[in-house]
Enzyme design. Structure first.
Site, mmCIF file in Angstrom:
data_model
loop_
_atom_site.group_PDB
_atom_site.id
_atom_site.type_symbol
_atom_site.label_atom_id
_atom_site.label_comp_id
_atom_site.label_asym_id
_atom_site.label_seq_id
_atom_site.Cartn_x
_atom_site.Cartn_y
_atom_site.Cartn_z
ATOM 1 N N HIS A 243 43.779 45.546 42.521
ATOM 2 C CA HIS A 243 43.374 44.252 41.687
ATOM 3 C C HIS A 243 45.480 43.295 41.055
ATOM 4 C CE1 HIS A 243 41.550 42.225 38.430
ATOM 5 N NE2 HIS A 243 42.001 41.777 38.202
ATOM 6 N N GLU A 245 47.292 41.067 39.102
ATOM 7 C CA GLU A 245 46.984 40.426 37.535
ATOM 8 C C GLU A 245 47.071 39.847 37.632
ATOM 9 O OE1 GLU A 245 50.373 41.418 36.263
ATOM 10 O OE2 GLU A 245 51.799 39.733 37.452
ATOM 11 N N CYS A 246 46.177 39.004 36.770
ATOM 12 C CA CYS A 246 45.280 37.792 36.614
ATOM 13 C C CYS A 246 45.573 37.444 34.837
ATOM 14 C CB CYS A 246 44.711 37.648 37.000
ATOM 15 S SG CYS A 246 43.344 35.637 36.586
ATOM 16 N N CYS A 259 38.293 36.785 38.155
ATOM 17 C CA CYS A 259 39.522 38.051 38.362
ATOM 18 C C CYS A 259 38.627 39.020 37.256
ATOM 19 C CB CYS A 259 40.924 37.169 38.044
ATOM 20 S SG CYS A 259 41.334 36.541 39.704
ATOM 21 N N ASP A 318 48.477 33.373 51.057
ATOM 22 C CA ASP A 318 48.212 33.691 50.042
ATOM 23 C C ASP A 318 50.335 34.978 50.195
ATOM 24 O OD1 ASP A 318 48.097 37.117 48.802
ATOM 25 O OD2 ASP A 318 45.926 36.361 49.873
ATOM 26 N N ARG A 320 50.824 37.832 48.999
ATOM 27 C CA ARG A 320 51.050 38.995 48.470
ATOM 28 C C ARG A 320 51.757 40.151 49.506
ATOM 29 N NH1 ARG A 320 44.874 38.995 45.611
ATOM 30 N NH2 ARG A 320 44.464 38.143 47.765
ATOM 31 N N THR A 341 36.405 45.682 48.234
ATOM 32 C CA THR A 341 37.127 44.460 48.277
ATOM 33 C C THR A 341 35.921 43.595 48.775
ATOM 34 O OG1 THR A 341 39.281 43.314 48.832
ATOM 35 C CG2 THR A 341 38.480 44.940 50.294
#
Length: 386
Positions: A243, A245-246, A259, A318, A320, A341
């Protein structure tokens, strides 16, 4: 759809670590965020001054030109180049010569779509492609690491006769960082994570929970492992949620995304199944940072979807990487997982990082009236499996 972030990991993840390189990049990130220029050295040993576009002022531009002894160029990413009408390019970075009256205000208009200022014509600009290993490409990569707008003003340094690179850096009290170290930074930082904290933290839906904090040795941002129950790699694949962070969704309960639902839902589901791990990754806004995520929200309010907004800012859809997640799993003793997911990219990336994904566990929550478009874009543009 395969995320461009897959290409960020080198084929050989066993390359030797250089702690000095990690520290130099981290210090350069700090200087860039403070609005100071840094010296970037490419693979051939050539130097350039790099300044974040967010720090550009008329005085800063004049000082940069005087110090470097050359005219600067503006380096933007391929997505941003397309957004401002420079066409499609194969190279990851495009440079624009800053002649013809293009000043600090123009630079901000070119790189920041949230200014809502009329875009000036770019048809007369001199445009050149640049690879990531160049001074211009590395400067843009450094701006990304600093969670700033992914552009930079770059001026090649013309050393005065008899002045060495070390002498120039010392005279101007600047930080020198190598392009290769910038590009390797995320991989090295992930591979050197160290456990620095471990405490029991009873949660509303999972009272038997520990939170472990992992930090890279350069002092960078920590990632967290939320260990629920008593998972053991000896008992088969471990149930895991990765996950990112949000702040807006996890903490404030924002309805623009799913999220918060996914985080709390993962904790509840893992607790219900007995044990598992939530890896809480410091990659806000799909890796672009909180401030840039808020900028993306402004663009979404203007009608762009979440992918388009990131690309308008100059980011990939994206940004990440999941090597930090894989490293934490290894340190926890887990090599086989069942992954909570809907994102196929996470399955590919974890496998590439050496973690066996035995099964995908669907992780779906209903829309709330505000995030239908967001969820639709994730399915249609990013291939999420709802």
């Amino acid at each position: 759809m395969t995320s461009p972030s897959l290409a960020k990991l080198p084929d050989d993840l066993s390359q030797p670590l250089d702690q000095t390189a990690l520290r130099s990049v981290d210090r350069a990130i700090g200087d860039l965020r403070r609005g100071d220029p840094v010296v970037v050295e490419d693979l051939q040993g050539d130097l350039a001054l790099a300044l974040s576009v967010e720090a550009v002022t008329p005085d800063a531009l004049a000082a940069l030109k005087l110090m470097a002894g050359s005219s600067p160029v503006l380096a933007v990413t391929r997505p941003r180049a397309a957004a401002i009408g420079l066409g499609e390019h194969q190279s990851p970075v495009v440079t624009l010569a800053l002649g013809g009256g293009f000043n600090a205000d123009t630079i901000h208009e070119l790189v920041d779509p949230t200014r809502r200022a009329p875009q000036r014509s770019v048809s007369t600009l001199t445009i050149e492609p640049a690879e990531l290993e160049t001074r211009e490409g590395a400067a843009v990569a450094l701006a990304k690491l600093a969670r700033l707008l992914p552009s930079a003003v770059v001026a090649p340094i013309r050393l005065p006769r008899g002045v060495t690179a070390d002498g120039f850096v010392a005279k101007h009290d600047l930080m020198l960082v190598r392009a290769r170290d910038i590009l390797d930074y995320q991989v090295h930082a992930a591979r050197t994570l160290t456990l620095v904290g471990d405490a029991s933290v009873p949660l509303a839906n999972a009272e038997n929970t520990r939170v472990l904090a992992f930090r890279p040795p350069d002092g960078g941002v920590e990632h967290l492992a939320i260990v629920i129950g008593e998972p053991s790699g000896q008992d088969g694949p471990v149930l895991v949620r990765m996950h990112s962070e949000c702040f807006t969704g996890d903490l404030l309960g924002s309805l623009r995304c799913d999220c918060g639902d996914q985080l709390r839902g993962a904790i509840a589901e893992i607790s219900r199944q007995g044990s598992g791990v939530v890896l809480y990754l410091a990659q806000e806004g799909r890796g672009i940072g909180l401030v840039n995520k808020l900028r993306a929200y402004q663009l979404q309010d203007d009608g762009f979807d979440t992918v388009e907004a990131n690309e308008m800012l100059g980011f990939d859809a994206d940004e990440r990487i999941y090597l930090p997640a894989a490293e934490m799993l290894r340190q926890l003793g887990f090599s086989r997982v069942r992954l909570l997911t809907n994102n196929p990219d996470k399955l590919r990336q974890l496998a590439r990082c050496g973690i066996e994904v035995v099964d995908r566990v669907a992780h779906i929550f209903p829309s709330n009236g505000h995030n239908e478009g967001y969820l639709r874009t994730k399915a249609e543009r990013s291939g999420h499996m709802f």
